[in-house]
Design a protein around this motif. Structure first.
Motif, PDB file in Angstrom:
ATOM      1  N   ILE A 162      10.521  -3.463   5.349  1.00  0.00           N
ATOM      2  CA  ILE A 162      10.474  -2.128   4.753  1.00  0.00           C
ATOM      3  C   ILE A 162      11.038  -2.136   3.337  1.00  0.00           C
ATOM      4  O   ILE A 162      10.467  -1.524   2.418  1.00  0.00           O
ATOM      5  N   GLY A 163      12.172  -2.819   3.129  1.00  0.00           N
ATOM      6  CA  GLY A 163      12.801  -2.831   1.816  1.00  0.00           C
ATOM      7  C   GLY A 163      11.869  -3.309   0.710  1.00  0.00           C
ATOM      8  O   GLY A 163      11.620  -2.575  -0.262  1.00  0.00           O
ATOM      9  N   PRO A 164      11.312  -4.524   0.813  1.00  0.00           N
ATOM     10  CA  PRO A 164      10.392  -4.992  -0.231  1.00  0.00           C
ATOM     11  C   PRO A 164       9.137  -4.134  -0.367  1.00  0.00           C
ATOM     12  O   PRO A 164       8.634  -3.945  -1.477  1.00  0.00           O
ATOM     13  N   VAL A 165       8.613  -3.612   0.743  1.00  0.00           N
ATOM     14  CA  VAL A 165       7.415  -2.764   0.675  1.00  0.00           C
ATOM     15  C   VAL A 165       7.715  -1.481  -0.101  1.00  0.00           C
ATOM     16  O   VAL A 165       6.898  -1.024  -0.914  1.00  0.00           O
ATOM     17  N   LEU A 166       8.879  -0.886   0.107  1.00  0.00           N
ATOM     18  CA  LEU A 166       9.256   0.301  -0.648  1.00  0.00           C
ATOM     19  C   LEU A 166       9.444  -0.021  -2.125  1.00  0.00           C
ATOM     20  O   LEU A 166       9.148   0.815  -2.994  1.00  0.00           O
ATOM     21  N   ALA A 167       9.932  -1.217  -2.428  1.00  0.00           N
ATOM     22  CA  ALA A 167      10.057  -1.628  -3.828  1.00  0.00           C
ATOM     23  C   ALA A 167       8.686  -1.692  -4.497  1.00  0.00           C
ATOM     24  O   ALA A 167       8.523  -1.258  -5.641  1.00  0.00           O
ATOM     25  N   VAL A 168       7.696  -2.206  -3.776  1.00  0.00           N
ATOM     26  CA  VAL A 168       6.325  -2.234  -4.308  1.00  0.00           C
ATOM     27  C   VAL A 168       5.802  -0.819  -4.481  1.00  0.00           C
ATOM     28  O   VAL A 168       5.145  -0.497  -5.482  1.00  0.00           O
ATOM     29  N   SER A 169       6.077   0.059  -3.523  1.00  0.00           N
ATOM     30  CA  SER A 169       5.627   1.448  -3.624  1.00  0.00           C
ATOM     31  C   SER A 169       6.259   2.148  -4.818  1.00  0.00           C
ATOM     32  O   SER A 169       5.603   2.943  -5.503  1.00  0.00           O
ATOM     33  N   ALA A 170       7.528   1.867  -5.084  1.00  0.00           N
ATOM     34  CA  ALA A 170       8.221   2.484  -6.209  1.00  0.00           C
ATOM     35  C   ALA A 170       7.689   2.003  -7.546  1.00  0.00           C
ATOM     36  O   ALA A 170       7.847   2.687  -8.568  1.00  0.00           O
ATOM     37  N   LEU A 171       7.033   0.857  -7.562  1.00  0.00           N
ATOM     38  CA  LEU A 171       6.543   0.260  -8.801  1.00  0.00           C
ATOM     39  C   LEU A 171       5.051   0.470  -9.005  1.00  0.00           C
ATOM     40  O   LEU A 171       4.577   0.517 -10.132  1.00  0.00           O
ATOM     41  N   SER A 172       4.305   0.623  -7.919  1.00  0.00           N
ATOM     42  CA  SER A 172       2.849   0.599  -7.984  1.00  0.00           C
ATOM     43  C   SER A 172       2.243   1.984  -8.187  1.00  0.00           C
ATOM     44  O   SER A 172       2.866   3.011  -7.905  1.00  0.00           O
TER      45      SER A 172
END
Length: 277
Positions: free
Chosen positions: A184-194
């Motif tokens: 979840i952590g890395p996926v949310l980081a991608v969501s925050a950037l994409s």
């Protein structure tokens, strides 16, 4: 505290879960049915018959039984562990992570509604925190449903109850929650950037399915063995938990640590990015 009070205090959490209530209910039913099927197979089919005359399956099958040690898939803990590392189980988990992860930030940026959200008295941190909370809650519910199905199966089967130590199923469930948080952590980081929800869904697949594939290759091919430490599935070993019952604190710390770092990165990226472009 009533549900109405919760919805007023955490409106974005409630709204995220409410919008996907049918999907979440379907996934929970699916995981219960699947784990029940695994329990029935484990309780009724002699493990010696699963691989014919070969009593010791290849070492790479440890990946399918969720083991880094001596737990074979041709055993009761190994079979139950296979239900908690099976591609079906992984796909159900990634569906939740990809869907709610994309909805955290990227979906609003793609649709253009993020600017409307920012005109309301909702900070970027609160937006991400509440939507991350909804995703974590949904993943915990899905893992709880799978754990409950396995626990009931073990409780009602004398053979499984004799092979699985007390607390083994709960330990496996806790590891499942830690694994999903790690993703979840890395996926949310991608969501925050994409700017595209497809990028977030793709990231969930790469981190989840790709991590499992990496662990399998590392177990099957000795030159690639050091790569297993890069896979979250090396630290997620439900088969070992079901066989021995002890909680692997080091593995738990790695999974939770990676998830926390990803979550912190998500907050940092969202604070710094320009949502208008």
């Amino acid at each position: 505290m009533t549900p109405g009070t919760v919805s007023r205090r955490l409106p974005l959490v409630w709204l995220a879960l409410h919008r996907r209530r049918r999907m979440l209910l379907t996934l929970m039913v699916a995981v219960v049915v699947f784990e029940t099927l695994i329990v029935v197979i484990a309780a009724t089919v002699p493990t010696s018959e699963l691989f014919g005359a070969r009593r010791t399956p290849p070492g790479a099958f440890k990946a399918f039984s969720g083991s880094n040690g001596d737990v074979s898939i041709a055993s009761y803990p190994g079979l139950l562990g296979a239900g908690l590392t099976h591609p079906v189980w992984i796909a159900l988990q990634l569906t939740v992570i990809g869907s709610l992860g994309a909805a955290a930030v990227a979906a609003d940026v793609e649709s253009g509604t993020i600017e409307l959200l920012m005109t309301r008295p909702v900070s970027r941190r609160r937006l991400l925190a509440e939507r991350a909370g909804a995703l974590i809650a949904a993943s915990v519910l899905l893992n709880a449903a799978a754990t409950l199905a396995v626990a009931l199966g073990v409780a009602f089967s004398p053979k499984l109850r004799a092979a699985v130590p007390e607390g083994g199923v709960l330990t496996a469930g806790l590891l499942g929650c830690a694994l999903t948080f790690c993703l979840i952590g890395p996926v949310l980081a991608v969501s925050a950037l994409s700017r595209r929800r497809a990028h977030v869904v793709g990231a969930a697949v790469v981190f989840g399915a790709g991590g499992f594939a990496l662990n399998f290759v590392a177990l099957a091919w000795s030159p690639a063995e050091p790569l297993r430490y890069l896979s979250p599935f090396h630290y997620y070993a439900p088969g070992d938990a079901l066989a021995h019952g002890g909680l692997p604190w080091a593995s738990l710390a790695v999974l939770l640590g990676v998830g926390l770092l990803g979550l912190l990165a998500a907050f940092r990226l969202l604070e710094r990015r320009d949502l208008a472009i």
